[in-house]
Motif scaffolding. Structure first.
Motif, PDB file in Angstrom:
ATOM      1  N   LEU A  11      -6.906   2.183   0.671  1.00  0.00           N
ATOM      2  CA  LEU A  11      -6.499   3.332  -0.138  1.00  0.00           C
ATOM      3  C   LEU A  11      -5.406   2.927  -1.098  1.00  0.00           C
ATOM      4  CD1 LEU A  11      -6.304   6.394   2.251  1.00  0.00           C
ATOM      5  CD2 LEU A  11      -7.971   5.938   0.482  1.00  0.00           C
ATOM      6  N   SER A 319      -9.437  10.019  10.736  1.00  0.00           N
ATOM      7  CA  SER A 319      -8.445   9.133  10.141  1.00  0.00           C
ATOM      8  C   SER A 319      -8.210   9.509   8.679  1.00  0.00           C
ATOM      9  CB  SER A 319      -8.934   7.684  10.217  1.00  0.00           C
ATOM     10  OG  SER A 319      -8.219   6.859   9.325  1.00  0.00           O
ATOM     11  N   THR A 321      -7.877   7.518   6.386  1.00  0.00           N
ATOM     12  CA  THR A 321      -8.544   6.551   5.528  1.00  0.00           C
ATOM     13  C   THR A 321     -10.063   6.663   5.544  1.00  0.00           C
ATOM     14  OG1 THR A 321      -8.486   4.908   7.315  1.00  0.00           O
ATOM     15  CG2 THR A 321      -6.665   4.900   5.737  1.00  0.00           C
ATOM     16  N   SER A 322     -10.595   7.630   6.258  1.00  0.00           N
ATOM     17  CA  SER A 322     -12.050   7.795   6.251  1.00  0.00           C
ATOM     18  C   SER A 322     -12.413   9.279   6.272  1.00  0.00           C
ATOM     19  CB  SER A 322     -12.694   7.045   7.429  1.00  0.00           C
ATOM     20  OG  SER A 322     -12.135   7.431   8.668  1.00  0.00           O
ATOM     21  N   ARG A 325     -10.143  11.925   4.177  1.00  0.00           N
ATOM     22  CA  ARG A 325     -10.245  11.764   2.722  1.00  0.00           C
ATOM     23  C   ARG A 325     -11.617  12.182   2.220  1.00  0.00           C
ATOM     24  NH1 ARG A 325      -9.812   6.203  -0.893  1.00  0.00           N
ATOM     25  NH2 ARG A 325      -9.839   7.229  -2.914  1.00  0.00           N
ATOM     26  N   HIS A 343      -2.633   9.149  11.322  1.00  0.00           N
ATOM     27  CA  HIS A 343      -1.942   8.150  10.508  1.00  0.00           C
ATOM     28  C   HIS A 343      -0.752   7.671  11.314  1.00  0.00           C
ATOM     29  CE1 HIS A 343       0.225   6.968   6.507  1.00  0.00           C
ATOM     30  NE2 HIS A 343      -0.133   5.923   7.231  1.00  0.00           N
ATOM     31  N   TYR A 355      -0.948  10.089   2.282  1.00  0.00           N
ATOM     32  CA  TYR A 355      -2.395  10.144   2.142  1.00  0.00           C
ATOM     33  C   TYR A 355      -2.964  11.558   2.217  1.00  0.00           C
ATOM     34  CZ  TYR A 355      -2.333   5.074   2.873  1.00  0.00           C
ATOM     35  OH  TYR A 355      -2.096   3.737   2.768  1.00  0.00           O
TER      36      TYR A 355
END
Length: 395
Positions: A11, A319, A321-322, A325, A343, A355
């Motif tokens: 990211l 998460s 990051t997956s 998002r 996180h 994020y």
């Protein structure tokens, strides 16, 4: 609770994304819809947030005495301020402007002030006072105001005390933890001094720990201690994830609906009634596979729709990051009402995560898992836990 390691290094800077249009915020006995793209600001005696009507925002609570406002700000747009109804605020409607007052929805006394581009509403039933501002036209403001509703009175035994007033809250703010199994009642009693919320895994084909102590009686006992619970369901995982039981692009819709039905059925058996949030645990996956990503979005859309249709509140864990998002960025799907995001940066603030912008799931609808698997001891009882910062929907 053991989590797959967060996908790292994928990211860059995230830009804020509009809030979901179906967001509801509960404040002062009102249910307030938050339009897409609006920010939600919580005010109070010590807050320094500037209450300003030149940006789209919902402000909750009395403005602080020491607001940090810009030296120069010009213009008005659609924005809303909701605060407790006091003799002073009530006088703005029933006193000077009483001759121009009218009744409306929400049930209360409306006053339109075209010179100031404001609509003011006193809602005695909820003890609330609403000030709405608008720019060239009041149409957008009126559309939001007419969808504000008064929450029903709390069911017997479900009221909580806050500022001396009994009312029902669907959310809580404070420290939480999650662990794979239901701890003993003695451990829960000892840990209650340090935490306000705890996760419970209620089922799912990917759940690692069995029910163990978890039962209708266990739920009732810990709730009697004052615990707020985060019910979680661990069903099939993303096609591109490292787990043994996965849904496929072709089975995503059917598997999600089946998971929702099973989750709600298990919640009922445990005594978790309608309007309880149920969080779907979607572990981290390799989001750069577009087929997999679309399958996840199909699954989340179907899960959300079915849980909501069955009378429960759809939640979602993943998460940053997956899964978080991807769902936040998605268009054309029904998004979960509340999120629980992982996180592990050891920063216990669900509103200051780089994020997860503030515009994503505002209004007491987020939980942050900020520290992974480790041991803690409280009151002589040691558990393996993850730490959570809670400002979100719980039971």
């Amino acid at each position: 609770m053991r989590r797959a390691m967060l996908l790292a290094g994928i990211l860059g800077t995230l830009f804020p994304s509009p809030a979901q249009a179906d967001t509801d915020v509960h404040y002062q006995g009102l249910r307030i819809p938050v339009p897409a793209g609006w920010e939600v600001h919580r005010l109070g005696p010590r807050s320094t947030e500037c209450l300003r009507f030149d940006r789209h925002a919902l402000y909750l609570g009395p403005a602080g005495e020491h607001q940090l406002c810009p030296a120069h700000a010009v213009g008005r747009t659609t924005a809303i301020h909701v605060e407790p109804l006091t003799p002073q605020t009530n006088a703005l409607v029933t006193g000077l402007l009483a001759g121009r007052a009218e009744t409306g929805h929400p049930p209360g006394l409306w006053v339109r002030d075209p010179a100031a581009h404001e609509i003011r509403i006193a809602v005695p039933q909820a003890g609330a006072f609403i000030t709405g501002s608008y720019g060239p036209s009041a149409q957008d403001l009126e559309r939001v105001l007419t969808h504000i509703t008064v929450d029903p009175p709390p069911a017997e035994g479900s009221a909580e005390r806050h500022s001396g007033v009994a009312h029902r809250r669907s959310w809580v703010r404070g420290d939480g933890f999650d662990t794979c199994h239901a701890p003993s009642l003695d451990a829960m009693q000892a840990w209650r001094r340090h935490f306000v919320a705890a996760n419970v895994y209620i089922g799912g084909v990917s759940r690692a720990c069995p029910d163990g102590r978890l039962s209708h009686d266990w739920i009732a006992a810990v709730r009697a201690m004052g615990w707020r619970l985060i019910p979680t369901y661990v069903g099939p995982q993303a096609p591109c994830g490292p787990h043994r039981v996965n849904f496929t692009p072709d089975s995503a819709l059917d598997d999600a609906r089946a998971a929702a039905k099973d989750a709600v059925g298990r919640a009922r058996l445990l005594g978790l009634r309608r309007h309880t949030p149920i969080y779907y645990d979607m572990e981290a996956y390799h989001r750069h596979d577009p087929v997999c990503r679309h399958a996840v979005l199909d699954f989340v859309d179907a899960w959300t729709r079915r849980v909501r249709a069955l009378g429960y509140v759809p939640g979602y864990y993943s998460s940053v990051t997956s899964g978080i998002r991807d769902v936040a960025d998605a268009r054309g799907i029904t998004k979960p009402t509340a999120v629980w995001f992982a996180h592990w940066d050891k920063k216990p603030d669900p509103w200051e995560d780089r994020y997860v912008p503030r515009g994503w799931w505002p209004g007491h609808r987020r939980i942050k898992q900020y520290r992974g698997d480790h041991r803690e001891t409280h009151g002589g009882y040691t558990l393996n836990i993850d730490n959570d910062a809670v400002d979100g929907y719980v039971r």
